[in-house]
Design a protein around this motif. Structure first.
Motif, PDB file in Angstrom:
ATOM      1  N   THR A  22      23.392  12.800   5.771  1.00 22.58           N
ATOM      2  CA  THR A  22      23.188  12.205   4.459  1.00 22.58           C
ATOM      3  C   THR A  22      22.421  10.907   4.634  1.00 22.58           C
ATOM      4  N   PHE A  23      21.201  10.835   4.141  1.00 25.63           N
ATOM      5  CA  PHE A  23      20.399   9.622   4.254  1.00 25.63           C
ATOM      6  C   PHE A  23      20.927   8.560   3.291  1.00 25.63           C
ATOM      7  N   THR A  24      20.948   7.302   3.756  1.00 29.63           N
ATOM      8  CA  THR A  24      21.601   6.230   3.005  1.00 29.63           C
ATOM      9  C   THR A  24      20.681   5.080   2.625  1.00 29.63           C
ATOM     10  N   ASP A  25      19.538   4.909   3.301  1.00 29.57           N
ATOM     11  CA  ASP A  25      18.675   3.760   3.018  1.00 29.57           C
ATOM     12  C   ASP A  25      17.282   4.054   3.556  1.00 29.57           C
ATOM     13  N   VAL A  26      16.326   3.222   3.176  1.00 29.94           N
ATOM     14  CA  VAL A  26      14.960   3.345   3.695  1.00 29.94           C
ATOM     15  C   VAL A  26      14.332   1.954   3.703  1.00 29.94           C
ATOM     16  N   LYS A  86       0.796  -1.224   0.000  1.00 28.62           N
ATOM     17  CA  LYS A  86       0.000   0.000   0.000  1.00 28.62           C
ATOM     18  C   LYS A  86       0.834   1.281   0.000  1.00 28.62           C
ATOM     19  N   TYR A  87       2.153   1.164   0.248  1.00 24.83           N
ATOM     20  CA  TYR A  87       2.980   2.362   0.369  1.00 24.83           C
ATOM     21  C   TYR A  87       4.335   2.165  -0.321  1.00 24.83           C
ATOM     22  N   MET A  88       4.922   3.265  -0.720  1.00 23.74           N
ATOM     23  CA  MET A  88       6.280   3.281  -1.252  1.00 23.74           C
ATOM     24  C   MET A  88       7.008   4.462  -0.632  1.00 23.74           C
ATOM     25  N   ALA A  89       8.263   4.265  -0.267  1.00 24.09           N
ATOM     26  CA  ALA A  89       9.072   5.351   0.287  1.00 24.09           C
ATOM     27  C   ALA A  89      10.369   5.447  -0.478  1.00 24.09           C
ATOM     28  N   MET A  90      10.902   6.666  -0.586  1.00 19.00           N
ATOM     29  CA  MET A  90      12.207   6.849  -1.199  1.00 19.00           C
ATOM     30  C   MET A  90      12.942   7.954  -0.454  1.00 19.00           C
ATOM     31  N   ILE A  91      14.273   7.879  -0.477  1.00 17.01           N
ATOM     32  CA  ILE A  91      15.085   8.903   0.172  1.00 17.01           C
ATOM     33  C   ILE A  91      16.042   9.488  -0.857  1.00 17.01           C
ATOM     34  N   GLY A  92      16.359  10.756  -0.676  1.00 20.45           N
ATOM     35  CA  GLY A  92      17.275  11.448  -1.563  1.00 20.45           C
ATOM     36  C   GLY A  92      18.652  11.544  -0.947  1.00 20.45           C
ATOM     37  N   SER A  93      19.680  11.461  -1.765  1.00 22.68           N
ATOM     38  CA  SER A  93      21.048  11.519  -1.276  1.00 22.68           C
ATOM     39  C   SER A  93      21.472  12.963  -1.061  1.00 22.68           C
ATOM     40  N   GLY A  94      22.652  13.141  -0.500  1.00 21.73           N
ATOM     41  CA  GLY A  94      23.193  14.480  -0.295  1.00 21.73           C
ATOM     42  C   GLY A  94      22.899  15.011   1.091  1.00 21.73           C
ATOM     43  N   PRO A  95      23.647  16.011   1.550  1.00 23.23           N
ATOM     44  CA  PRO A  95      23.443  16.582   2.880  1.00 23.23           C
ATOM     45  C   PRO A  95      22.059  17.196   3.017  1.00 23.23           C
ATOM     46  N   ALA A  96      21.461  17.016   4.180  1.00 27.33           N
ATOM     47  CA  ALA A  96      20.143  17.582   4.455  1.00 27.33           C
ATOM     48  C   ALA A  96      20.269  18.624   5.558  1.00 27.33           C
ATOM     49  N   ALA A  97      19.861  19.833   5.283  1.00 25.88           N
ATOM     50  CA  ALA A  97      19.843  20.867   6.304  1.00 25.88           C
ATOM     51  C   ALA A  97      18.574  20.731   7.130  1.00 25.88           C
ATOM     52  N   ALA A  98      18.472  21.499   8.192  1.00 27.80           N
ATOM     53  CA  ALA A  98      17.248  21.487   8.987  1.00 27.80           C
ATOM     54  C   ALA A  98      16.115  22.052   8.134  1.00 27.80           C
ATOM     55  N   ALA A  99      15.174  21.200   7.771  1.00 22.66           N
ATOM     56  CA  ALA A  99      14.129  21.615   6.827  1.00 22.66           C
ATOM     57  C   ALA A  99      12.976  20.638   6.900  1.00 22.66           C
ATOM     58  N   ASN A 100      12.020  20.765   5.977  1.00 23.18           N
ATOM     59  CA  ASN A 100      10.882  19.860   5.951  1.00 23.18           C
ATOM     60  C   ASN A 100      11.336  18.440   5.638  1.00 23.18           C
ATOM     61  N   TYR A 101      10.553  17.464   6.112  1.00 19.41           N
ATOM     62  CA  TYR A 101      10.867  16.065   5.844  1.00 19.41           C
ATOM     63  C   TYR A 101      11.042  15.815   4.345  1.00 19.41           C
ATOM     64  N   ASN A 102      10.168  16.423   3.531  1.00 17.43           N
ATOM     65  CA  ASN A 102      10.140  16.069   2.115  1.00 17.43           C
ATOM     66  C   ASN A 102      11.326  16.588   1.315  1.00 17.43           C
ATOM     67  N   THR A 103      12.301  17.261   1.967  1.00 14.27           N
ATOM     68  CA  THR A 103      13.519  17.630   1.251  1.00 14.27           C
ATOM     69  C   THR A 103      14.406  16.419   0.991  1.00 14.27           C
ATOM     70  N   ARG A 104      14.213  15.342   1.764  1.00 16.81           N
ATOM     71  CA  ARG A 104      15.006  14.131   1.553  1.00 16.81           C
ATOM     72  C   ARG A 104      14.196  12.846   1.636  1.00 16.81           C
ATOM     73  N   ILE A 105      13.027  12.875   2.231  1.00 17.88           N
ATOM     74  CA  ILE A 105      12.224  11.668   2.415  1.00 17.88           C
ATOM     75  C   ILE A 105      10.850  11.877   1.799  1.00 17.88           C
ATOM     76  N   ARG A 106      10.398  10.900   1.008  1.00 16.07           N
ATOM     77  CA  ARG A 106       9.040  10.948   0.459  1.00 16.07           C
ATOM     78  C   ARG A 106       8.338   9.622   0.746  1.00 16.07           C
ATOM     79  N   ILE A 107       7.076   9.710   1.189  1.00 15.77           N
ATOM     80  CA  ILE A 107       6.251   8.533   1.442  1.00 15.77           C
ATOM     81  C   ILE A 107       4.994   8.656   0.588  1.00 15.77           C
ATOM     82  N   TYR A 108       4.684   7.612  -0.164  1.00 11.89           N
ATOM     83  CA  TYR A 108       3.529   7.634  -1.063  1.00 11.89           C
ATOM     84  C   TYR A 108       2.553   6.524  -0.710  1.00 11.89           C
TER      85      TYR A 108
END
Length: 298
Positions: free
Chosen positions: A229-233, A182-204
Motif C-alpha cells: 500500500t503506497f503511502t506518500d510521494v 516541471k512535474y507532478m506525481a501522485m500515488i493511489g491508495s489501496g493494495p497494489a498487485a504485481a502490475a504496471n507502475y501506473n496502477t498506483r503511481i502517476r508522473i506528469y
C-alpha cells in the motif's frame, strides 16, 4: 515529532547538522491531543499547522526570534468543526489549505500577516484526499477519488483560475510537485498487485496550466511489490529523483525510487540499476517497519 498526547520540537545545529534534544519552555509548542496520524505541515519560513482530535481541532504557529508563537486566528478556528484529515502550507507560507470530513478551506496570508479565507475554486472536493502546492506557489492540487484537480493561483488577486483534471486508477493518497515546477506525481491508495507502475503511481510533465498541459510520462514497466500500500510521494530538491514509500508486501526496501532520465522520462532504480559501471541501490527496513512518509533532504 509527536505521539498521541504531545508533540516535541527539535533544534538542528546550523553547522554540524546534529539534531539536539527536545526543546521545552518558551521556545517549545503548547501541544494538545493529537490523533495517531494528524494533519501536519510546515512552510520553509516557519509556519506550522498541526491538526488536533478535539476542539479547536488544529493550531497554527509562526517561528519568530527563536521560538514558535501561536497564531490566534478566529477565521481558522471558526470553520474547523471536526479534526482535519489533510493540510498543506505553501513553501513561503502564503497559502494554507485544510480539509476535513465536511469542509475544505483555503486561505491566503494578507499584507498584515493574517490568514484570510479565499473564495472557493470551482470543483473543490470536500473532503480532499490529498493537498499540495507547487514550490513557486503558482499551482494548488487536491485529490478526489482517482483524480487530481489542479488550479493556477493568481497571487495578485489571490484567486484561482480554471481547474485542470488528471485521472489515475485508485483513490489519490498523496501529491507532490517537483521543485523546478516541471512535474507532478501522485500515488493511489489501496493494495497494489504485481502490475504496471501506473496502477498506483502517476508522473506528469507540466507544459501548461490546463488539463491538456499535463502529460502522463509514467514509466511503462512493471513492479513486483504484491500486497503493498503506497503511502506518500516526494521529489528530490533537484527534481531528478522521486520516492514513493509503501507498507506491507514481501519486499524489504519499502519504497520505490525513480530517477529522471530525460525531460519526458523516469526510470525505477532497482537493486542494480546500471551495469556499466555497476551501481546498486541498497536500503532495507526491519521486519514490521512500515513507512508512512518520505522526504529527500533539501
Amino acid at each position: 515529532a509527536y505521539n498521541n498526547s504531545a508533540c516535541y520540537l527539535y533544534a538542528i545545529h546550523s553547522v554540524t547538522g546534529v539534531v539536539g534534544p527536545a526543546v521545552t519552555g518558551s521556545t517549545g509548542l503548547s501541544c494538545g491531543t493529537y490523533p495517531a496520524s494528524p494533519a501536519i505541515d510546515m512552510s520553509e519560513n516557519g509556519y506550522l499547522f498541526i491538526g488536533q482530535s478535539s476542539s479547536p481541532y488544529g493550531k497554527l504557529w509562526r517561528f519568530d526570534n527563536g521560538k514558535f508563537i501561536e497564531e490566534t486566528n478566529t477565521v481558522l478556528s471558526a470553520v474547523l468543526a471536526t479534526a482535519p484529515t489533510k493540510v498543506a502550507i505553501s513553501k513561503n507560507g502564503n497559502y494554507l489549505a485544510i480539509t476535513g470530513a465536511a469542509y475544505t478551506r483555503i486561505y491566503y496570508k494578507n499584507s498584515s500577516g493574517t490568514y484570510t479565507l479565499m473564495s472557493d475554486p470551482g470543483s473543490k472536493p470536500t473532503p480532499a484526499t490529498a493537498i499540495a502546492f507547487s514550490d513557486d506557489e503558482k499551482l494548488m492540487a487536491m485529490g478526489t477519488g482517482a483524480s487530481a484537480r489542479i488550479w493556477p493561483i493568481n497571487s495578485t488577486s489571490n484567486s484561482f483560475g480554471s481547474v485542470a483534471t488528471v485521472t489515475g486508477t485508485a483513490t489519490v493518497a498523496a501529491i507532490d510537485f517537483s521543485p523546478d515546477g516541471k512535474y507532478m506525481a501522485m500515488i493511489g491508495s489501496g493494495p497494489a498487485a504485481a502490475a504496471n507502475y501506473n496502477t498506483r503511481i502517476r508522473i506528469y510533465k507540466i507544459d501548461a496550466f490546463n488539463t491538456a498541459g499535463f502529460t502522463d510520462i509514467t514509466p511503462s514497466g512493471t513492479f513486483t511489490y504484491s500486497g503493498t500500500t503506497f503511502t506518500d510521494v516526494a521529489f528530490s530538491k533537484d527534481s531528478f529523483f522521486l520516492v514513493a514509500p509503501y507498507t506491507g508486501g514481501a519486499d524489504s526496501r519499502r519504497a520505490v525510487i525513480f530517477r529522471r532520465t530525460g525531460m519526458n522520462s523516469f526510470q525505477e532504480l532497482r537493486a542494480t540499476y546500471s551495469s556499466s559501471p555497476a551501481q546498486t541501490l541498497n536500503f532495507t527496513l526491519g521486519a514490521g517497519e512500515s513507512p508512512y512518509l518520505a522526504r529527500f533532504a533539501h
